[in-house]
Write an enzyme that holds these catalytic residues in place. Structure first.
Site, PDB file in Angstrom:
ATOM      1  CG  ASN A 415      -1.925   1.134   1.180  1.00  0.00           C
ATOM      2  OD1 ASN A 415      -1.896   1.968   0.284  1.00  0.00           O
ATOM      3  ND2 ASN A 415      -2.769   1.208   2.180  1.00  0.00           N
ATOM      4  CG  ASP A 416       1.660   3.067   3.711  1.00  0.00           C
ATOM      5  OD1 ASP A 416       0.607   3.633   3.376  1.00  0.00           O
ATOM      6  OD2 ASP A 416       1.851   2.592   4.841  1.00  0.00           O
ATOM      7  CB  ILE A 417       5.883   0.724  -1.149  1.00  0.00           C
ATOM      8  CG1 ILE A 417       5.005  -0.457  -1.542  1.00  0.00           C
ATOM      9  CG2 ILE A 417       6.583   0.466   0.160  1.00  0.00           C
ATOM     10  CD1 ILE A 417       5.801  -1.707  -1.863  1.00  0.00           C
ATOM     11  CB  THR A 418       1.736   1.867  -4.533  1.00  0.00           C
ATOM     12  OG1 THR A 418       0.621   1.831  -3.627  1.00  0.00           O
ATOM     13  CG2 THR A 418       2.335   0.486  -4.624  1.00  0.00           C
ATOM     14  CG  ASN A 419      -0.104   7.116  -0.617  1.00  0.00           C
ATOM     15  OD1 ASN A 419      -0.521   7.927  -1.442  1.00  0.00           O
ATOM     16  ND2 ASN A 419      -0.585   6.997   0.603  1.00  0.00           N
TER      17      ASN A 419
END
Lengths: 489, 106
Positions: A415-419
């Site tokens: 999730n966060d690594i694609t935000n």
């Protein structure tokens, strides 16, 4: 003459061992040379173990054949016990490493670090209990020399911190300690006081070497290790695991300094810097400083109001069948694995999916973010376990420019690594963190358990983007669903 | 007393470690952690000194020292064999694919 030669060899062998240790790390620069590197490491450690064991055996043997009045009861007993401990411990280690599931890798590494820490503590205790045996001085009523005492206190303290810190990290990774950061008022003050206690007692210890002071140093360090790691959230574990790796090295170096043992100093420095570099890479991957991670701060879920605001926005949810249709019509696909893949052990299903797609002449690549998963290189190991070619996995910098030309980006349990908010929204807590530019793909398929935010508690605008389709569910089940749908068509 | 040589060795080793580890490909960071964990257990040499060699001095007062040493030998032995075995398993997975690829290309 013979004795002199033997002595000379026993001094040379550690030099050889040190070279082997450097070569073992050097081997890891490519997959092709890595196994040779591991063998160098084993050779280095075997030499290191065999030298004192052979010495001990020779002494005992000589005393047997030369008539004398020496009672060798203790010598033989402890030689036997050492061999037993060596083989028994080795057997346990072999068994654990052989049977462990690769998804449990981060916690196993944390557990191993705790062992290094604990043994450093025991070794410091052994040195403290009989310093004259370690040639720190000749007669037993002398105090330990100043510098050796400082180094011993440092070695014991770092070892103790590594031990409890790693146990907590292990607990958090294994799930029997909540992965949520534990925070309380005055936390930093308490840590500071414990650290101060360690420093003060070390200073007194150097001048007045009593067992009580030594025990205070060790137990306060145990407490500090626990207090330092407890407040840190599960997702910051890549940094923590590498930091503890580094500490285990510094502990070894501390012991090496105490005894002026060069091999220990060299190995300690190698391991210490290696862990420090890894922590630095992990910190960069999260755009956070080590201080920021240690002092805690992130990892708290956002409040409900934020979440309910999100739900009103438009999210496209699709079934695995719909997703399969999109995938089938793509020419190039980039897969982005995250911790969710590790949790649901989806790597084998992913391998099957990629084989299926490759047969359809669809290009498949994997984009690996440095902090994906719970330890450095976590994703790569899982992909390797599933037999996914090493050449198909790309680092963030290598692949980021390719998202623009890719048809489908499939995010699996990340999730966060694609935000994209990390690039565009200065108010976002993860602003500045390097991310995979997934949003530039023509279609983004998000395989995710729920619409909840990631560990950082940050909403992901990617969910609401027009070209994003969410496939909700367990990563493995969804991927299996995709495979089934693809085969049926 | 404090030997400046050990400090020099330490600092130079830090530099060697820095340049060697920088070259490690990120894909192999997990095996790197496992193998560094294994080699940091080289402190076992001191543990063996404490456990076996100290008792050769024929002083009964060293029993405590030897016991500490035996425990440390046990703990580090788990680490050494476990660490190398784990690294070996991981590296096998990385190189296994290479072989598979080679076969498929043939």
């Amino acid at each position: 003459m013979l004795i002199d030669t033997l002595k000379y060899i026993s001094q040379l062998l550690p030099v050889l061992a040190s070279v082997f240790f450097i070569l073992s790390l050097r081997g890891l620069s490519s997959a092709a040379t890595s196994r040779k590197g591991n063998i160098f490491g084993m050779l280095g450690i075997s030499i290191s173990i065999l030298v004192p064991l052979c010495y001990c055996f020779c002494v005992l043997f000589l005393r047997q054949i030369i008539p004398n009045n020496i009672n060798d009861f203790y010598g033989s007993l402890f030689f036997g016990l050492t061999i037993a401990a060596l083989s028994f411990g080795g057997g346990i280690g072999y068994d654990i490493a052989k049977k462990i599931n690769m998804t449990a890798l981060p916690q196993l590494v944390a557990a191993f670090h705790s062992l290094v820490g604990l043994s450093a503590v025991f070794i410091a205790c052994a040195i403290f209990s009989a310093p004259n045996l370690f040639a720190l001085f000749n007669t037993s009523d002398q105090p330990i020399p100043l510098s050796n005492a400082i180094e011993m206190a440092i070695g014991a303290a770092i070892g103790a911190i590594t031990f409890t810190g790693s146990i907590v990290a292990f607990g958090k990774l294994q799930g029997f300690i909540s992965g949520k950061p534990l925070k309380y008022k005055g936390q930093h003050k308490l840590n500071f006081l414990v650290a101060l206690l360690i420093i003060i007692s070390s200073i007194i210890f150097v001048n007045k070497q009593t067992a009580i002071l030594f025990a205070i140093i060790i137990f306060a360090s145990f407490a500090l290790g626990y207090l330092l790691i407890m407040p840190i959230g599960g997702a910051d574990m890549p940094v923590i695991v590498s930091m503890l790796n580094s500490y285990s090295g510094w502990a070894a170096a501390g012991i090496g300094f105490t005894l002026d043992n060069n091999v220990l100093i060299i190995v300690g420095a190698l391991v210490g810097t290696s862990g420090a570099i890894l922590s630095n890479i992990m910190c960069k991957g999260m755009n956070r400083s080590l201080k920021n991670v240690i002092l805690g701060g992130m990892g708290v879920e956002t409040s409900l109001t934020n979440d309910s605001g999100n739900i009103q926005r438009n999210v496209k949810i699709c079934s695995p069948e719909d997703a399969a249709f999109i995938i089938k019509n793509a020419e190039s696909i980039i897969l982005i694995p995250g911790y969710g893949m590790a949790v649901s052990q989806a790597q084998h299903a992913i391998k099957e999916l990629s084989e299926l797609l490759k047969n359809e002449k669809i290009s498949i690549k994997y984009a690996i973010h440095p902090v994906a998963g719970r330890m450095p290189g976590h994703m790569n190991v899982l992909l390797a376990e599933a037999n996914i070619p090493y050449e198909d996995a790309f680092e963030m910098d290598e692949i980021n420019h390719e998202f623009g030309s890719c048809d489908v980006a499939i995010v699996i349990g990340a999730n966060d690594i694609t935000n994209p908010a990390a690039k565009t929204d200065p108010a976002s807590p993860i602003y500045g963190m390097p991310v995979l530019e997934v949003e530039r793909a023509k279609t983004v398929l998000f395989i995710k358990r729920s619409l909840g935010s990631g560990y950082a508690g940050v909403d992901n605008p990617l969910f609401y983007q027009g070209n994003t389709m969410m496939v909700l569910g367990d990563a493995k089940k969804v991927v299996e669903g995709l495979i089934k749908a693809l085969k049926e068509n | 007393m404090f030997a400046i040589e050990t400090l020099i060795i330490f600092i130079l080793s830090c530099f060697v470690g820095y340049y060697v580890v920088l070259k490690v490909t990120p894909a192999l960071h997990a095996p790197l952690m496992a193998v560094t964990n294994a080699i940091s257990s080289v402190i076992i040499v001191v543990a063996i000194d404490a456990a076996a060699i100290s008792s050769l001095r024929l002083e009964s007062s060293v029993v405590a020292t030897s016991c500490f040493g035996v425990v440390a030998v046990f703990l580090t032995a788990i680490n050494i064999v476990g660490g190398f075995m784990l690294t070996h398993r991981m590296l096998l997975m990385f190189s296994k694919k290479k072989k598979d690829n080679g076969e498929s290309k043939c």
